[in-house]
Motif scaffolding. Structure first.
Motif, mmCIF file in Angstrom:
data_model
loop_
_atom_site.group_PDB
_atom_site.id
_atom_site.type_symbol
_atom_site.label_atom_id
_atom_site.label_comp_id
_atom_site.label_asym_id
_atom_site.label_seq_id
_atom_site.Cartn_x
_atom_site.Cartn_y
_atom_site.Cartn_z
ATOM 1 N N LEU A 196 60.651 3.254 3.183
ATOM 2 C CA LEU A 196 59.475 2.511 2.720
ATOM 3 C C LEU A 196 59.793 1.029 2.566
ATOM 4 N N VAL A 197 60.988 0.720 2.025
ATOM 5 C CA VAL A 197 61.384 -0.682 1.872
ATOM 6 C C VAL A 197 61.535 -1.345 3.230
ATOM 7 N N LYS A 198 62.101 -0.627 4.199
ATOM 8 C CA LYS A 198 62.293 -1.180 5.541
ATOM 9 C C LYS A 198 60.958 -1.463 6.227
ATOM 10 N N GLU A 199 59.959 -0.614 5.990
ATOM 11 C CA GLU A 199 58.650 -0.784 6.640
ATOM 12 C C GLU A 199 57.756 -1.791 5.929
ATOM 13 N N ALA A 200 58.104 -2.164 4.710
ATOM 14 C CA ALA A 200 57.226 -3.030 3.915
ATOM 15 C C ALA A 200 56.954 -4.387 4.564
ATOM 16 N N PRO A 201 57.947 -5.111 5.127
ATOM 17 C CA PRO A 201 57.636 -6.428 5.715
ATOM 18 C C PRO A 201 56.600 -6.374 6.830
ATOM 19 N N GLU A 202 56.696 -5.363 7.710
ATOM 20 C CA GLU A 202 55.731 -5.284 8.811
ATOM 21 C C GLU A 202 54.336 -4.960 8.288
ATOM 22 N N GLN A 203 54.270 -4.070 7.315
ATOM 23 C CA GLN A 203 52.968 -3.764 6.710
ATOM 24 C C GLN A 203 52.394 -5.003 6.032
ATOM 25 N N ALA A 204 53.226 -5.709 5.288
ATOM 26 C CA ALA A 204 52.754 -6.904 4.582
ATOM 27 C C ALA A 204 52.272 -7.969 5.562
ATOM 28 N N LYS A 205 52.987 -8.117 6.683
ATOM 29 C CA LYS A 205 52.583 -9.116 7.678
ATOM 30 C C LYS A 205 51.192 -8.811 8.225
ATOM 31 N N THR A 206 50.926 -7.536 8.505
ATOM 32 C CA THR A 206 49.606 -7.142 9.007
ATOM 33 C C THR A 206 48.517 -7.424 7.971
ATOM 34 N N VAL A 226 65.130 -0.929 -7.845
ATOM 35 C CA VAL A 226 64.099 -1.971 -7.809
ATOM 36 C C VAL A 226 63.916 -2.409 -6.364
ATOM 37 N N ALA A 227 62.698 -2.229 -5.847
ATOM 38 C CA ALA A 227 62.350 -2.697 -4.508
ATOM 39 C C ALA A 227 61.708 -4.070 -4.630
ATOM 40 N N ARG A 228 62.250 -5.036 -3.910
ATOM 41 C CA ARG A 228 61.730 -6.404 -3.975
ATOM 42 C C ARG A 228 61.125 -6.790 -2.630
ATOM 43 N N VAL A 229 59.961 -7.449 -2.705
ATOM 44 C CA VAL A 229 59.307 -7.980 -1.508
ATOM 45 C C VAL A 229 59.054 -9.460 -1.769
ATOM 46 N N ILE A 230 59.614 -10.325 -0.950
ATOM 47 C CA ILE A 230 59.489 -11.771 -1.121
ATOM 48 C C ILE A 230 58.683 -12.323 0.052
ATOM 49 N N VAL A 231 57.620 -13.105 -0.269
ATOM 50 C CA VAL A 231 56.692 -13.589 0.751
ATOM 51 C C VAL A 231 56.637 -15.111 0.719
ATOM 52 N N ASP A 232 56.874 -15.711 1.871
ATOM 53 C CA ASP A 232 56.638 -17.144 2.078
ATOM 54 C C ASP A 232 55.502 -17.248 3.093
ATOM 55 N N ALA A 238 47.880 -11.243 7.488
ATOM 56 C CA ALA A 238 47.157 -11.868 8.603
ATOM 57 C C ALA A 238 45.655 -11.880 8.354
ATOM 58 N N THR A 239 45.147 -10.893 7.637
ATOM 59 C CA THR A 239 43.701 -10.866 7.348
ATOM 60 C C THR A 239 43.282 -12.019 6.459
ATOM 61 N N GLU A 240 44.249 -12.652 5.762
ATOM 62 C CA GLU A 240 43.947 -13.804 4.911
ATOM 63 C C GLU A 240 44.195 -15.124 5.627
ATOM 64 N N GLY A 241 44.510 -15.067 6.926
ATOM 65 C CA GLY A 241 44.655 -16.290 7.707
ATOM 66 C C GLY A 241 46.074 -16.781 7.870
ATOM 67 N N TYR A 242 47.075 -16.026 7.430
ATOM 68 C CA TYR A 242 48.480 -16.428 7.566
ATOM 69 C C TYR A 242 49.135 -15.519 8.600
ATOM 70 N N TYR A 243 49.383 -16.083 9.793
ATOM 71 C CA TYR A 243 49.887 -15.283 10.903
ATOM 72 C C TYR A 243 51.387 -15.458 11.141
ATOM 73 N N SER A 244 52.048 -16.377 10.414
ATOM 74 C CA SER A 244 53.485 -16.589 10.599
ATOM 75 C C SER A 244 54.214 -16.603 9.258
ATOM 76 N N PRO A 245 54.004 -15.603 8.433
ATOM 77 C CA PRO A 245 54.693 -15.593 7.139
ATOM 78 C C PRO A 245 56.145 -15.152 7.307
ATOM 79 N N LYS A 246 56.977 -15.528 6.352
ATOM 80 C CA LYS A 246 58.362 -15.058 6.297
ATOM 81 C C LYS A 246 58.449 -14.053 5.158
#
Length: 617
Positions: free
Chosen positions: A75-85, A109-115, A88-96
């Motif tokens: 689940l942690v490994k799949e989280a970045p790709e899910q978050a990116k999708t 503790v699972a951490r997700v960091i979004v830029d 994108a609906t909010e207009g950010y197509y190149s997030p880190k």
């Protein structure tokens, strides 16, 4: 006695093995049932954080007993790709986006960091119109410039999927609500360039045939005369199709009280039959393309269809209530929707301080929009030491809409007035009153922005069935001003004046008193006025004002603080203001705002509880 019998040792060995196996199975089952108790921490802007918390699988599976360490890592490994999708609906197509799992503590503790990076913005809007009919003289244009000015996702705006869908729906509605109800979006596309951070929008809209209204068709009318509907219909054959015109007719019919339900629509059967015919012809032509829009050949005529479900002709209602102004209330009403072609309404109301009996007859609304009625009633009031009994016969004409109501009322009244220990007196009067109410509110039931203004001018100026000639003016205003998403300021003021040689001959119902739930809080109902033999009676002048601040901490719940001031007197110089202030609780109920206030009356030096439902206008 029974002899003791020994058991061989080899027969005891399977039992401990069985117990140990069962224990291990129970422990494993318990651990599996509990699953892994883990935390999720998301480092992102608040709006994005909320969206990820609601949609990430990492959040949805938390607490599930089937999640083990291997599944958690997946689940942690799949989280970045899910978050990116999702982002994108909010207009950010190149997030880190990065995600990791910490297992050093007592709980993973699972951490997700979004830029987010830079958003994609709208770079171009290509709006193409197809099939729009030529405009007749004075027609409203549907051109690209006019529609683009009302397009809600303009060049330079952040490209959000929700805004993109809303803009398309809004464009289609803009066209379909007048002249072209069969308009459709033929083609839409959004081409996003993440590197350039630009979105190119392409929209093709086809008008379909131009449509105009035809004859009026009525379904479901049995008990009541056809004029109940036809007199309210402002749509003429040949008028340009308008969704607003249909809604206005439906609203007018619903307000009559004759119908339990009303549905007003354009009869589209003619259009559908024509489309079916074209489809059949297209199927017979091997070279034809039934999906290609065809230019309209002329306006299509749509009959106006009114479907109604009638209310029962006779209706009886009883009710109970309470008001801090007039006390407990018992009420019985009897309505008959067809008494010699008229609607009859009768009410019998008993309150601790006021009793009323009244009957009114209403004519169907005329083709010019007038609502005529006649009625008679008796009302007794026992308030602040003054006892009045008022008998009236009145004729009234009203017209307008809920936004601007006007009326003209002619009354013949006789009032008996008593202020013990003085003997009672009788007053006759024939006043004529013009009333006007102007509303501009965001909601007629739960207003938060706008204003209401009411004015009355009238009097008895002729010596006909009148003991004392008089002229009366009354003005009242109420304004709602939002100060923020959760804050509202309410301002209220009223002024009244009566011009007469002698106040004694003026009916008390046309004089003024103040105090109560809808006036100066902190004082009793009609407690502020002119003193006469220990009683409080009406005065010739009135002035009140109020300021209230409301804070909606958890809608529909809120709190309020307020300050009221005002008084009534026989002379302008005697209008010494009496003030009241306090706090209150607010609830936006489905039937209107409910207010509970505790107010302190400065002049009487005591607190009073006030309760009210809705606002009086």
């Amino acid at each position: 006695m029974f002899a003791a019998r020994s058991i061989p040792r080899h027969r005891l060995r399977p039992l401990p093995r069985l117990l140990m196996g069962l224990g291990a199975l129970l422990v494993a089952t318990s651990l599996h049932a509990q699953g892994i108790d883990y935390q999720v921490r998301i480092d992102a802007p608040r709006q994005i954080e909320n969206m990820l918390e609601e949609n990430l699988d990492l959040m949805r599976w938390r607490g599930n007993p089937k999640v083990d360490m291997e599944q958690l890592q997946r689940l942690v490994k799949e989280a970045p790709e899910q978050a990116k999708t999702l982002i994108a609906t909010e207009g950010y197509y190149s997030p880190k986006i990065s995600a990791g799992l910490e297992t050093t503590g007592t709980r993973p503790v699972a951490r997700v960091i979004v830029d987010l990076g830079e958003p994609v913005v709208v770079g171009e809007v290509d709006l193409v119109l197809q099939g729009f009919a030529p405009l007749e003289q004075g027609g409203a244009p549907f051109d690209a410039a006019a529609l683009r000015s009302r397009w809600t996702l303009p060049v330079g705006a952040r490209f959000r999927m929700a805004d993109w869908e809303g803009a398309k729906k809004g464009l289609l509605r803009e066209v379909a609500q007048t002249r072209f109800p069969r308009a459709q979006l033929v083609e839409t596309s959004a081409t996003v360039d993440p590197e350039a951070r630009r979105a190119l929008l392409h929209v093709v809209i086809d008008s379909g045939p131009e449509m105009r209204f035809g004859e009026l068709r009525i379904r479901g009318l049995k008990r009541y005369p056809r004029e109940v509907i036809t007199n309210l219909n402002k749509i003429n054959p040949g008028d340009m199709y308008s969704e607003a015109a249909l809604q206005a007719l439906q609203s007018r019919l619903q307000d009559t009280g004759y119908f339990a339900s009303v549905e007003v629509s354009a009869d589209m059967r003619a259009v559908l039959n024509e489309e079916l015919r074209e489809l059949r012809e297209g199927d017979g032509d091997p070279d034809g393309d039934a999906t290609t829009p065809k230019p309209p050949t002329g306006p299509t005529i749509l009959p106006v269809l009114v479907r109604v479900t009638e209310n029962l002709r006779k209706n009886v209602e009883v009710g109970v209530g309470f008001s801090t102004d007039t006390g407990g209330r018992l009420q019985a009403s009897y309505d008959d929707l067809n008494v010699l072609g008229k609607r009859m309404k009768s009410d019998l109301i008993y309150e601790q301080k006021r009793q009323t009996a009244r009957v009114d007859f209403y004519w169907p609304t005329t083709p010019d929009g007038y609502n005529d009625s006649v009625g008679a009633g008796v009302e007794r009031n026992d308030v602040r030491g003054e006892i009045t009994t008022l008998a009236t016969v009145a004729a009234r004409r009203a017209w307008g809409s809920p936004l601007l109501e006007r009326s003209l009322t002619l009354e013949a009244l006789v009032e008996q007035r008593e202020v013990p220990p003085n003997p009672s007196t009788t007053t006759r009067s024939l006043p004529l009153t013009y009333s006007m109410t102007r509303r501009k509110l965001d909601s007629l039931i739960q207003p938060t922005n706008g204003y209401v203004f009411q004015g009355q001018l009238g009097g008895a100026l002729l010596p006909i069935l009148t003991d004392e000639k008089f002229l009366r003016l009354y003005l009242r205003g109420l304004m709602y001003k939002p100060l923020g998403p959760s804050d509202t300021l309410i301002l209220r003021g009223e002024f009244g004046a009566v011009a007469a040689k002698d106040k004694i001959g003026v009916p008390s119902t046309f004089l003024f008193r103040a105090g109560g739930d809808q006036s100066v809080r902190g004082y009793g109902y009609r407690e502020l006025g002119v003193r006469e033999n220990g009683a409080i009676v009406g005065g010739k002048y009135l002035a009140t004002a109020s300021a209230e601040y409301q804070y909606w901490f958890r809608p529909p719940w809120g709190v309020a603080v307020f300050y009221d001031v005002g008084n009534a007197a026989d002379k302008v110089g005697d209008l010494q203001p009496k003030s009241g202030f306090g706090v209150g609780a607010r609830w936006r109920s489905p039937v209107g705002p409910i207010n509970v206030d505790v107010a302190y009356g400065h002049a009487v030096k005591k607190a009073r509880l006030h309760f009210s439902l809705g606002f009086t206008f």
